[in-house]
Write a protein that holds these residues in place. Structure first.
Motif, mmCIF file in Angstrom:
data_model
loop_
_atom_site.group_PDB
_atom_site.id
_atom_site.type_symbol
_atom_site.label_atom_id
_atom_site.label_comp_id
_atom_site.label_asym_id
_atom_site.label_seq_id
_atom_site.Cartn_x
_atom_site.Cartn_y
_atom_site.Cartn_z
ATOM 1 N N ASP A 15 0.820 -1.215 0.000
ATOM 2 C CA ASP A 15 0.000 0.000 0.000
ATOM 3 C C ASP A 15 0.855 1.267 0.000
ATOM 4 N N THR A 16 2.133 1.100 0.204
ATOM 5 C CA THR A 16 3.024 2.262 0.107
ATOM 6 C C THR A 16 3.497 2.487 -1.325
ATOM 7 N N GLY A 17 3.239 1.584 -2.204
ATOM 8 C CA GLY A 17 3.699 1.661 -3.577
ATOM 9 C C GLY A 17 4.992 0.898 -3.823
ATOM 10 N N LEU A 18 5.565 0.307 -2.755
ATOM 11 C CA LEU A 18 6.755 -0.510 -2.923
ATOM 12 C C LEU A 18 6.408 -1.780 -3.693
ATOM 13 N N VAL A 19 7.265 -2.139 -4.637
ATOM 14 C CA VAL A 19 7.022 -3.303 -5.482
ATOM 15 C C VAL A 19 8.132 -4.323 -5.278
ATOM 16 N N THR A 20 7.769 -5.561 -4.995
ATOM 17 C CA THR A 20 8.737 -6.647 -4.931
ATOM 18 C C THR A 20 8.540 -7.538 -6.146
ATOM 19 N N ILE A 21 9.628 -7.768 -6.869
ATOM 20 C CA ILE A 21 9.592 -8.659 -8.024
ATOM 21 C C ILE A 21 10.510 -9.836 -7.725
ATOM 22 N N PHE A 22 9.947 -11.024 -7.788
ATOM 23 C CA PHE A 22 10.710 -12.230 -7.499
ATOM 24 C C PHE A 22 11.289 -12.795 -8.786
ATOM 25 N N SER A 23 12.560 -13.151 -8.729
ATOM 26 C CA SER A 23 13.258 -13.701 -9.891
ATOM 27 C C SER A 23 13.386 -15.205 -9.732
ATOM 28 N N PRO A 24 12.784 -16.003 -10.618
ATOM 29 C CA PRO A 24 12.770 -17.450 -10.404
ATOM 30 C C PRO A 24 14.004 -18.181 -10.917
ATOM 31 N N ASN A 25 14.691 -17.637 -11.907
ATOM 32 C CA ASN A 25 15.782 -18.393 -12.520
ATOM 33 C C ASN A 25 17.052 -18.305 -11.688
ATOM 34 N N PRO A 26 17.827 -19.370 -11.666
ATOM 35 C CA PRO A 26 19.076 -19.349 -10.892
ATOM 36 C C PRO A 26 20.028 -18.269 -11.396
ATOM 37 N N ILE A 37 22.898 -24.266 -7.694
ATOM 38 C CA ILE A 37 22.530 -25.290 -8.675
ATOM 39 C C ILE A 37 21.848 -24.621 -9.864
ATOM 40 N N GLN A 38 22.253 -25.006 -11.063
ATOM 41 C CA GLN A 38 21.651 -24.454 -12.280
ATOM 42 C C GLN A 38 20.358 -25.156 -12.647
ATOM 43 N N THR A 39 20.145 -26.368 -12.129
ATOM 44 C CA THR A 39 18.976 -27.171 -12.500
ATOM 45 C C THR A 39 18.236 -27.650 -11.255
ATOM 46 N N PRO A 40 17.663 -26.740 -10.491
ATOM 47 C CA PRO A 40 17.040 -27.143 -9.224
ATOM 48 C C PRO A 40 15.894 -28.131 -9.386
ATOM 49 N N GLU A 41 15.109 -27.978 -10.439
ATOM 50 C CA GLU A 41 13.970 -28.882 -10.638
ATOM 51 C C GLU A 41 14.438 -30.315 -10.827
ATOM 52 N N TYR A 42 15.479 -30.495 -11.607
ATOM 53 C CA TYR A 42 15.964 -31.854 -11.866
ATOM 54 C C TYR A 42 16.668 -32.430 -10.646
#
Length: 735
Positions: free
Chosen positions: A59-70, A379-384
């Protein structure tokens, strides 16, 4: 603006909920938006979502953007959120970027490899930002009872010019929760980009500079134990017997035992020559290192112990004995054309095994209990890795959590997550949290190397010195280095590409710009030699070939766009003032296409006391739209230095199955004083969607270096590393 169909419903793209104290969360699957819609849509829960990648607006206008890739240093943790922020139209100073967790239900392709993160994320990320912006605008329009099309946004502020009203994103975020996800959104015209294309500092820069915990080696958990492994001393050996009595009696040692980390259901990333290991576990790194040296193990041979000389012989024989089954492409009648050629040039190039040698050795934290497993590390391939650990531990996938840290280098090495499996197996055995740490010697002797290669090129020129026939034959250790449909395929009527591989018990894997890291340098050095035989300038010779590919291409499966390929050559020719009289300077050129990007380079060498020094590298790049100029320059410059250094100095050789090199005292890397004095990079400006940058600048650097060295020494360089490998004449040192 571009009107684009979002193709997302609330389940596949956006999940919105009322946040405590107001605000909204927009979570989005960065790649699943390009997948077909699902028929079933879930109701929107009244809670925050822990998702693969999402925008969080307070509500303050602060934006958090999450980065999923390693994040392995390729700067995606900065660049990918920039794409979202551009379409969201938010002030970057009000954006907080965080690393997202692994979530296989919401992510597709959550990995770092192949220079694909930006390319594959471009459109979904833009949609995410644009969709959030539209919903915020509609919330404001509803409040003011005006047409949403009358509103504008800038830096997180919504304005209605006619009435003079304005509000912040934070003020309307709560109301935006109830706005339906639009079926279409307008994307910005690239000409209107304000953030994309600018220079933005790495979001982790301050933490890196001040030494704050970011990397896997930094990770600490109260009460955790330290583990190290002992693997066989040579490829082709396994453990026969173990005497651990002395090691067990040493201070701080909790246990010594053997483990087998081979999962029942293997993933492609489970490359590992040594699944059977000795584990040493204790309370401190130093205590475990000392106990590891006290291990007395007897090893037995199970497969042949290989040698570098044998590899060279096997590669040569394989290349001489290729069959029709090894032919990857054929145009025209190459044999007849070679028979009629006025000149035939044939040359063979070789390159050795290489290690990755990331500055941060392999490590991983694991806490495995009876019902769940938590893993943290680089790790470059966390899913695997998650899938392999599930198979190894016999534990449901939903009970396993893999968290990503920043990586101190990857270059393909961390695509293969055996070290995470080792940490999990040790933690399960110890019933305690464990951090596994490799020494440099452990890492360099473990495998998953860049393969050794051998390629032979053959070109036929007619009486007018025109290219009338071309053949390339290549072989690698467990790898075929041939790209049959890349340049110069499509430029010559009679063309043949032949590729094969030689099997080995030495494990190999992806290494920065796989296969291209050798193929490009060999190809570009050979083309320079052909141009010289034809009496032509090396750039003009290449441009004539591209003109043929543009006006009347041969074949229908050419992988490259010749106009863009020629474009980077023309650009580097112009910027480097190619052809100008430059006394004391020896120049070499190369151009290459890989990972969807085009790169051309000119390297200028000077001689200092009979040794050579790289004065300057000129580089032209066509990677489409440049997202973050700061990160792009870093990637280009790093790739150039990496390519030059490994081509000049680096090699792994084997005797009786064991690598002769063990650490940086005998595995040579480029030194600071040997790096180019200057690198100047020029990007082709266009509106083409961005492509990869982590790898494309490395391959052509090798060819440009070889060609410049020839002009400095009048000696051709066919065998890597250039500084020590036997050539036709003397070797050469660089300062």
């Amino acid at each position: 603006m571009t009107l684009i169909t979002t193709q997302f419903n609330r389940r596949s793209f956006l999940k919105v909920s009322a946040a405590a104290g107001g605000g909204m969360v927009l979570g989005f699957s960065w790649l699943s938006g390009c997948m077909p819609k699902t028929e079933t849509a879930l109701a929107i829960p009244e809670e925050w979502f822990d998702m693969n990648g999402f925008i969080k607006i307070g509500d303050t206008g602060l934006v958090t953007i999450f980065s999923p890739n390693p994040e392995i240093g390729q700067n995606v943790k900065t660049s990918m959120p920039m794409i979202v922020a551009e379409e969201l139209d938010v002030d970057w100073k009000n954006v907080v970027v965080e690393q997202a967790k692994l979530n296989t239900d919401l992510y597709q392709g959550q990995l770092a490899g192949g220079s694909q993160s930006i390319r594959r994320g471009w459109e979904p990320l833009r949609m995410a930002g644009a969709t959030a912006r539209r919903m915020l605008m509609e919330a404001a329009a509803n409040e003011w009872k005006v047409d949403v099309n009358e509103l504008t946004t800038e830096k997180g502020v919504i304005t209605h010019k006619r009435s003079g009203k304005s509000t912040t994103y934070g003020a309307v975020a709560g109301a935006a929760v109830s706005i339906p996800v639009p079926s279409e959104v307008e994307l910005k015209n690239p000409a209107d980009f304000k953030l994309v294309g600018s220079r933005v500092r790495n979001v982790d820069a301050k933490k890196i500079i001040t030494g704050q915990p970011l990397f896997g080696l930094d990770y600490h958990r109260e009460g955790m134990l330290i583990a190290m492994i002992v693997h066989p001393p040579a490829f082709g050996m396994k453990l026969k017997s173990l005497d651990d009595q002395k090691a067990r009696s040493m201070p701080g040692i909790r246990d010594v035992f053997t483990i087998n980390t081979a999962p029942e259901e293997r993933q492609w990333s489970d490359t590992n020559a040594f699944p059977e290991l000795i584990a040493v576990v204790g309370t401190s790194t130093w205590q475990v290192m000392k106990a590891k040296k006290a291990i007395v193990a007897e090893w037995e041979q199970v497969t042949p112990l290989e040698n570098t000389e044998d590899h060279q012989d096997q590669l040569a024989r394989a290349l001489e004995n290729t069959t029709e089954a090894d032919v990857r492409r054929i145009d025209g009648q190459p044999d007849q054309a070679f028979a009629k050629a006025a000149k035939v040039i044939e040359r063979t190039f070789t390159a050795p095994f290489l290690a990755h040698n990331t500055m941060e050795p392999m490590n991983f934290f694991a806490d495995v209990t009876e019902n769940k497993a938590e893993l943290v590390g680089p790790i470059q391939t966390p899913e695997y890795m998650e899938k392999s650990i599930s198979s190894l531990l016999g534990m449901p996938l939903e009970n396993i959590e893999v968290k990503m840290t920043r990586m101190g280098g990857g270059f393909g090495r961390r695509l293969y997550g055996h070290f995470g499996l080792e940490a999990a197996a040790i933690s399960q055995r110890m019933k305690a949290p464990v951090k596994l740490v490799y020494t440099r010697e452990d890492d360099i002797s473990q495998g998953t190397y860049r393969p050794a290669y051998r390629m032979t090129f053959k070109a036929g020129l007619n009486a007018e010195n025109e290219l009338m026939a071309y053949e390339v034959k290549g072989v690698g250790i467990d790898s075929n280095p041939i790209f049959a449909n890349r340049f110069p395929a499509g430029t010559v009527d009679n063309y043949r590409a032949v590729g094969t591989a030689v099997t080995s018990n030495i494990s190999t894997g992806a290494w920065r710009a796989p296969n291209s890291n050798f193929t490009a340098g060999a190809e570009q050095a050979f083309l320079d030699e052909v141009a010289e035989a034809a009496g032509q300038d090396p750039i003009d010779f290449r441009l004539q070939l591209f003109e043929r590919a543009i006006s009347s291409p041969v074949g229908e499966k050419n992988d490259y766009e010749p106009a863009r390929y020629a474009g980077v050559l023309k650009l580097v020719k112009e910027k480097a003032n190619w052809g100008a009289d430059m006394p004391g300077v020896s120049r070499g050129v190369a151009a290459y296409f890989c990972h969807n990007s085009y790169v051309a380079q000119v390297i200028d060498l000077i001689k200092v006391e009979d040794q050579i020094k790289i004065k300057k590298v000129w580089c032209a790049v066509d990677c489409g739209i440049v997202v973050n100029l700061e990160g792009a320059l870093n990637q280009i410059e790093g790739g150039i230095i990496d390519g030059i250094g490994h081509a000049m100095y680096s090699e792994l050789s084997f005797v009786n199955g064991a690598p002769e090199q063990s650490n940086f005292h005998n595995y040579r890397l480029i030194r600071h004083a040997e790096a180019p004095l200057e690198i100047e990079t020029f990007f082709v400006e266009n509106d083409i969607s961005p492509t990869g940058l982590g790898e494309p600048s490395l391959p052509p650097a090798i060819g440009a270096l070889a060609n410049a060295m020839y002009r400095a020494t009048r000696q051709r360089y066919y065998n890597q590393p250039f500084s020590t490998a036997a050539q036709k004449e003397r070797s050469l040192e660089m300062i």
